[in-house]
Structure formats: C-alpha cells, structure tokens
Motif scaffolding. Structure first.
Motif, PDB file in Angstrom:
ATOM      1  N   LEU A 146      -3.168  68.848 -30.402  1.00 29.93           N
ATOM      2  CA  LEU A 146      -3.061  67.402 -30.616  1.00 29.93           C
ATOM      3  C   LEU A 146      -3.724  66.997 -31.930  1.00 29.93           C
ATOM      4  O   LEU A 146      -3.358  65.975 -32.524  1.00 29.93           O
ATOM      5  CB  LEU A 146      -3.611  66.614 -29.429  1.00 29.93           C
ATOM      6  N   VAL A 147      -4.691  67.796 -32.432  1.00 25.58           N
ATOM      7  CA  VAL A 147      -5.340  67.478 -33.707  1.00 25.58           C
ATOM      8  C   VAL A 147      -4.337  67.562 -34.858  1.00 25.58           C
ATOM      9  O   VAL A 147      -4.182  66.601 -35.621  1.00 25.58           O
ATOM     10  CB  VAL A 147      -6.573  68.366 -33.946  1.00 25.58           C
ATOM     11  N   PRO A 148      -3.603  68.681 -35.030  1.00 19.62           N
ATOM     12  CA  PRO A 148      -2.588  68.676 -36.082  1.00 19.62           C
ATOM     13  C   PRO A 148      -1.426  67.737 -35.813  1.00 19.62           C
ATOM     14  O   PRO A 148      -0.916  67.098 -36.746  1.00 19.62           O
ATOM     15  CB  PRO A 148      -2.118  70.136 -36.139  1.00 19.62           C
ATOM     16  N   LEU A 149      -0.974  67.629 -34.569  1.00 19.58           N
ATOM     17  CA  LEU A 149       0.166  66.766 -34.271  1.00 19.58           C
ATOM     18  C   LEU A 149      -0.130  65.311 -34.621  1.00 19.58           C
ATOM     19  O   LEU A 149       0.706  64.613 -35.209  1.00 19.58           O
ATOM     20  CB  LEU A 149       0.560  66.895 -32.803  1.00 19.58           C
ATOM     21  N   LEU A 150      -1.320  64.829 -34.262  1.00 16.94           N
ATOM     22  CA  LEU A 150      -1.682  63.454 -34.591  1.00 16.94           C
ATOM     23  C   LEU A 150      -1.870  63.303 -36.094  1.00 16.94           C
ATOM     24  O   LEU A 150      -1.465  62.289 -36.683  1.00 16.94           O
ATOM     25  CB  LEU A 150      -2.956  63.055 -33.845  1.00 16.94           C
ATOM     26  N   TRP A 186      -8.906  70.819 -41.571  1.00 22.29           N
ATOM     27  CA  TRP A 186      -9.400  69.635 -40.864  1.00 22.29           C
ATOM     28  C   TRP A 186     -10.745  69.210 -41.426  1.00 22.29           C
ATOM     29  O   TRP A 186     -11.189  68.094 -41.194  1.00 22.29           O
ATOM     30  CB  TRP A 186      -9.492  69.903 -39.367  1.00 22.29           C
ATOM     31  N   GLY A 187     -11.404  70.128 -42.151  1.00 21.82           N
ATOM     32  CA  GLY A 187     -12.688  69.810 -42.747  1.00 21.82           C
ATOM     33  C   GLY A 187     -13.841  70.263 -41.888  1.00 21.82           C
ATOM     34  O   GLY A 187     -13.691  71.006 -40.919  1.00 21.82           O
ATOM     35  N   ALA A 201      -9.768  58.026 -33.254  1.00 20.15           N
ATOM     36  CA  ALA A 201      -9.387  58.954 -32.191  1.00 20.15           C
ATOM     37  C   ALA A 201      -9.234  60.367 -32.741  1.00 20.15           C
ATOM     38  O   ALA A 201      -9.705  61.336 -32.133  1.00 20.15           O
ATOM     39  CB  ALA A 201      -8.089  58.493 -31.536  1.00 20.15           C
ATOM     40  N   TRP A 202      -8.552  60.490 -33.882  1.00 21.11           N
ATOM     41  CA  TRP A 202      -8.387  61.821 -34.477  1.00 21.11           C
ATOM     42  C   TRP A 202      -9.744  62.452 -34.759  1.00 21.11           C
ATOM     43  O   TRP A 202      -9.983  63.624 -34.423  1.00 21.11           O
ATOM     44  CB  TRP A 202      -7.581  61.737 -35.779  1.00 21.11           C
ATOM     45  N   LYS A 203     -10.644  61.696 -35.362  1.00 25.72           N
ATOM     46  CA  LYS A 203     -11.952  62.246 -35.716  1.00 25.72           C
ATOM     47  C   LYS A 203     -12.750  62.630 -34.471  1.00 25.72           C
ATOM     48  O   LYS A 203     -13.428  63.661 -34.453  1.00 25.72           O
ATOM     49  CB  LYS A 203     -12.740  61.245 -36.561  1.00 25.72           C
ATOM     50  N   ALA A 204     -12.672  61.827 -33.416  1.00 25.81           N
ATOM     51  CA  ALA A 204     -13.397  62.147 -32.183  1.00 25.81           C
ATOM     52  C   ALA A 204     -12.931  63.466 -31.594  1.00 25.81           C
ATOM     53  O   ALA A 204     -13.748  64.305 -31.175  1.00 25.81           O
ATOM     54  CB  ALA A 204     -13.221  61.014 -31.163  1.00 25.81           C
ATOM     55  N   PHE A 205     -11.618  63.676 -31.560  1.00 20.85           N
ATOM     56  CA  PHE A 205     -11.111  64.924 -30.985  1.00 20.85           C
ATOM     57  C   PHE A 205     -11.320  66.096 -31.943  1.00 20.85           C
ATOM     58  O   PHE A 205     -11.523  67.237 -31.498  1.00 20.85           O
ATOM     59  CB  PHE A 205      -9.656  64.767 -30.568  1.00 20.85           C
ATOM     60  N   PHE A 206     -11.300  65.848 -33.237  1.00 20.75           N
ATOM     61  CA  PHE A 206     -11.676  66.900 -34.182  1.00 20.75           C
ATOM     62  C   PHE A 206     -13.113  67.356 -33.922  1.00 20.75           C
ATOM     63  O   PHE A 206     -13.393  68.558 -33.859  1.00 20.75           O
ATOM     64  CB  PHE A 206     -11.541  66.400 -35.621  1.00 20.75           C
ATOM     65  N   ILE A 207     -14.034  66.400 -33.753  1.00 19.31           N
ATOM     66  CA  ILE A 207     -15.438  66.748 -33.509  1.00 19.31           C
ATOM     67  C   ILE A 207     -15.571  67.527 -32.210  1.00 19.31           C
ATOM     68  O   ILE A 207     -16.303  68.516 -32.130  1.00 19.31           O
ATOM     69  CB  ILE A 207     -16.302  65.470 -33.472  1.00 19.31           C
ATOM     70  N   SER A 208     -14.854  67.104 -31.179  1.00 20.04           N
ATOM     71  CA  SER A 208     -14.915  67.809 -29.902  1.00 20.04           C
ATOM     72  C   SER A 208     -14.318  69.203 -29.996  1.00 20.04           C
ATOM     73  O   SER A 208     -14.795  70.136 -29.343  1.00 20.04           O
ATOM     74  CB  SER A 208     -14.171  67.003 -28.835  1.00 20.04           C
ATOM     75  N   GLY A 209     -13.286  69.365 -30.822  1.00 22.80           N
ATOM     76  CA  GLY A 209     -12.534  70.608 -30.799  1.00 22.80           C
ATOM     77  C   GLY A 209     -12.896  71.653 -31.816  1.00 22.80           C
ATOM     78  O   GLY A 209     -12.511  72.814 -31.644  1.00 22.80           O
ATOM     79  N   PHE A 210     -13.646  71.300 -32.869  1.00 23.47           N
ATOM     80  CA  PHE A 210     -13.851  72.281 -33.937  1.00 23.47           C
ATOM     81  C   PHE A 210     -15.306  72.646 -34.230  1.00 23.47           C
ATOM     82  O   PHE A 210     -15.624  73.836 -34.287  1.00 23.47           O
ATOM     83  CB  PHE A 210     -13.120  71.839 -35.204  1.00 23.47           C
ATOM     84  N   ALA A 233     -11.358  56.506 -27.610  1.00 24.48           N
ATOM     85  CA  ALA A 233     -10.581  57.585 -28.222  1.00 24.48           C
ATOM     86  C   ALA A 233      -9.678  58.244 -27.182  1.00 24.48           C
ATOM     87  O   ALA A 233      -8.513  58.553 -27.454  1.00 24.48           O
ATOM     88  CB  ALA A 233     -11.513  58.625 -28.850  1.00 24.48           C
ATOM     89  N   LYS A 234     -10.209  58.452 -25.984  1.00 30.09           N
ATOM     90  CA  LYS A 234      -9.384  59.001 -24.904  1.00 30.09           C
ATOM     91  C   LYS A 234      -8.208  58.086 -24.610  1.00 30.09           C
ATOM     92  O   LYS A 234      -7.071  58.538 -24.457  1.00 30.09           O
ATOM     93  CB  LYS A 234     -10.218  59.179 -23.630  1.00 30.09           C
ATOM     94  N   ALA A 235      -8.479  56.794 -24.503  1.00 37.71           N
ATOM     95  CA  ALA A 235      -7.428  55.836 -24.163  1.00 37.71           C
ATOM     96  C   ALA A 235      -6.334  55.843 -25.227  1.00 37.71           C
ATOM     97  O   ALA A 235      -5.138  55.807 -24.903  1.00 37.71           O
ATOM     98  CB  ALA A 235      -8.021  54.441 -24.008  1.00 37.71           C
TER      99      ALA A 235
END
Length: 363
Positions: free
Chosen positions: A168-172, A231-232, A271-280, A346-348
C-alpha cells in the motif's frame, strides 16, 4: 494524534530503544546439536528471505552450542497464513523463530478479517529497519526526469502481494503522483514481483532494500531497469531524508514536490507517511513464540546483540540488507510498538482509499 506527534514519538522511541543494553545469556541454555527453524511467511525469493538468510549463520555462531539455523518458508495470503500458524505455536525448546515484515504488520493494523494473530502475544528479540526502491523499465525510465509528469499517460502493471500489505506504500505513492498503476494481486513475495518485471509481465516494481541489493540492482546495472525513487529515511527530527543505503536516489517526497498535483501535506500525505513509518524504520522482526521462558529470550537477545556488535557487521550488512538500525531485546519490543501503531485518522483514510481504489472491504 497528529502525524507530527506520531513521528516524534516514533523517532524518540527508536533512538531510546537503540541504547538499551542486552542482558547476558543464561548459562544453562545450550543448543548443542539442535536445529533452529526460522520460519518466514513469504516465498524464498523476497527481501524477508534475504534478510533471514543473512542473519541465520551469524545467529548460529553466537547462540550457545552453535546450533544449525535453517530458514523455512510458509508463503500464503500475503504472510497472514504463516503468522496465523505462528500464533498457534507455543514454546517447546527454543528452536522456533518467526520473522515478520511490514506486510504482516499492515493487515494487523487495518483490521483485516484474515488476521488471527496478536503481536502482543509474541516475544520480539530482534528488529531491523529497511528501505524501499521503486523502479521502471528502460523504456518508461527514459521518460523519467525527476518528476512523474511524463509518466501520467502510461499504463503500468505491478505485481502485488495485496492492497493491505506493505504494497500500500508504493500504491498510494504512485496514485498521489497521478500515475496509472494497475496491481496484479496475489503474488507470494516481492521477489515474485521482481520476476514478473524481469519477464516483462510488469513494467514497474518496488523492492525492499535487501531484495533490491540482491536482485534489482543487477537489472539497473544492465540497463533494463531505471531507479525512480526510494521511500526515504527518518532523521532525528522525524523529517524524511535520503535513504542512507541509496543516497544517490531521490525520495518519494522529492519526486512528489517536483510533480504537478502531488502534495507533501494534507490527509493523503499524512496517511502515507504514517504507514511508511510503521512499515520501514522497523520493517522486519524476529519473534519467539508465546510462553518462551525468560532465560531463552535472554539467550537470543544476547546472541543478536553479539551479531550487531561484530566489528565487521556494518560492512557486511550494508552489502546484504542495507545501512539500517538493528534493535534487540527491550529495544526490539519498543520498536515493535512503533511498528504496530498508526494514528486513527491515517487508518481511516487508508481504509476509505482501499475501498474506493480497489474495492477492498475490511469490515
């Protein structure tokens, strides 16, 4: 919770975790003659496989008794199959280890109905960050000028594990850039997505750092792939900066700023940044199962501490998995907390976006 507060908390937590010392191994724990099974819920071609295969022999050298550490693969349902299986396992003799990634974390965060696992039941003994690189085929890469402006009329195909996974990080990101990227869902690991790209079945791809270093970088060198962006990484103030493993490649933030219509503020960006932080920054974790005694946990913690303290570790890890932090023991548990929490807003946003973009219903 605002994204800025979340970012500061994530950075502070990770920095604090990095300074926590590992306890000494319990003398009575001995794995002589035993085999440790390190289960990875993806295929053998992806970044998680390369991550585990890098650490496995180093772990073997540091565990008491020098057991054989064998990496086994249990792909399926974007890693939820393997994670659900691990949830049912209990401690027996300390010879079972499980490795998860952001593609395991995101379904958990989003309330995916296939999730039957609970991270809080597991014992995190090591966590490490990673990065990600998106790249194009040679034809479309020739149009790329640091912005996505010349790519907006191209139809892209992308091999994806699933919209609720780390993909979802690249797709978004691609949607925010105004690109037309059609995902083909159902691959078992990111390595399978790379194989689709190599066969010409996809014309855009992304890999985590370990997968990129071991596979995609060769395509770039051969001229059949062109890096688009990373993604940085996060600096000490929570700002996105260039990935230390790929400092020559621009970040998504830079590409977004150069692309017409892409914004680095607002709901989509937050939202993108929140999931990037969670995922990387905390992308891959090693767990012992529920019920593992403290002396076994301490033994693994000490072994992973010895691995990351090797004088040659920075050099060998940078070539195989990239230049990222490794957390152990309590540090790994703290890092897990960062990886499994994102702001409600971000989830919503992501839940709504998944429904509108891909028809994915999570409730």
């Amino acid at each position: 919770m605002t994204i800025s507060k979340f970012t500061r908390r994530a950075v502070v937590g990770l920095i604090a975790a990095a300074g926590i010392a590992a306890p000494a191994a319990a003398a009575e724990v001995d794995f002589s003659g035993k085999t440790i099974e390190w289960v990875i819920p993806f295929s053998e071609t992806g970044g998680s496989a390369k991550w585990a295969n890098f650490f496995a022999p180093l772990l073997s050298e540091e565990l008491p008794g020098n057991p054989t550490v064998v990496v086994k693969f249990m792909p399926g349902a974007g890693s939820t199959k393997g994670a659900n299986w691990f949830q049912e396992q209990e401690h027996e003799d300390g010879t079972l280890l499980f490795g998860s990634s952001g593609s395991t974390q995101f379904p958990y965060l989003l309330g995916d109905p296939r999730v039957r696992y609970e991270y809080n039941d597991w014992n995190a003994v090591m966590a490490s960050g990673t990065g990600g690189v998106a790249y194009l085929n040679a034809e479309d890469g020739a149009k790329f000028d640091g912005s996505a402006n010349a790519l907006k009329d191209t139809d892209f195909i992308y091999g994806s594990q699933g919209a609720t996974r780390l993909d979802l990080v690249p797709l978004l990101a691609w949607e925010m850039l105004g690109m037309n990227v059609e995902p083909v869902f159902g691959i078992k690991g990111r390595g399978d997505g790379r194989l689709m790209f190599e066969r010409g079945e996809a014309n855009i791809d992304y890999q985590t750092s370990s997968g990129y270093l071991k596979g995609s970088a060769d395509m770039v060198e051969a001229g059949t792939a062109v890096p688009m962006m990373t993604w940085g990484a996060l600096d000490a103030d929570g700002n996105i900066v260039r990935d230390p493993t790929f400092p020559e490649i621009a970040t998504f933030k830079e590409v977004c700023e150069a692309t017409d219509g892409c914004e680095t503020s607002g709901e989509a960006w937050d939202a993108w940044k929140a999931f990037f932080i969670s995922g990387f920054p905390v992308q891959k974790l090693a767990f012992l199962p529920a019920g593992t005694p403290q002396d076994v946990i301490d033994t693994y913690t000490a072994a992973f501490e010895a691995v990351r303290s090797r004088p040659d570790f920075p050099e060998i890890s940078s070539k195989r998995v990239g230049k990222y932090d490794v957390f152990v023991g309590e540090g790994a548990q703290t890092a897990l907390g960062t990886a499994t929490n994102v702001p409600d807003e971000a989830k919503a946003f992501v839940v709504t976006w998944l429904k509108e973009a891909y028809g994915v219903e999570l409730k």
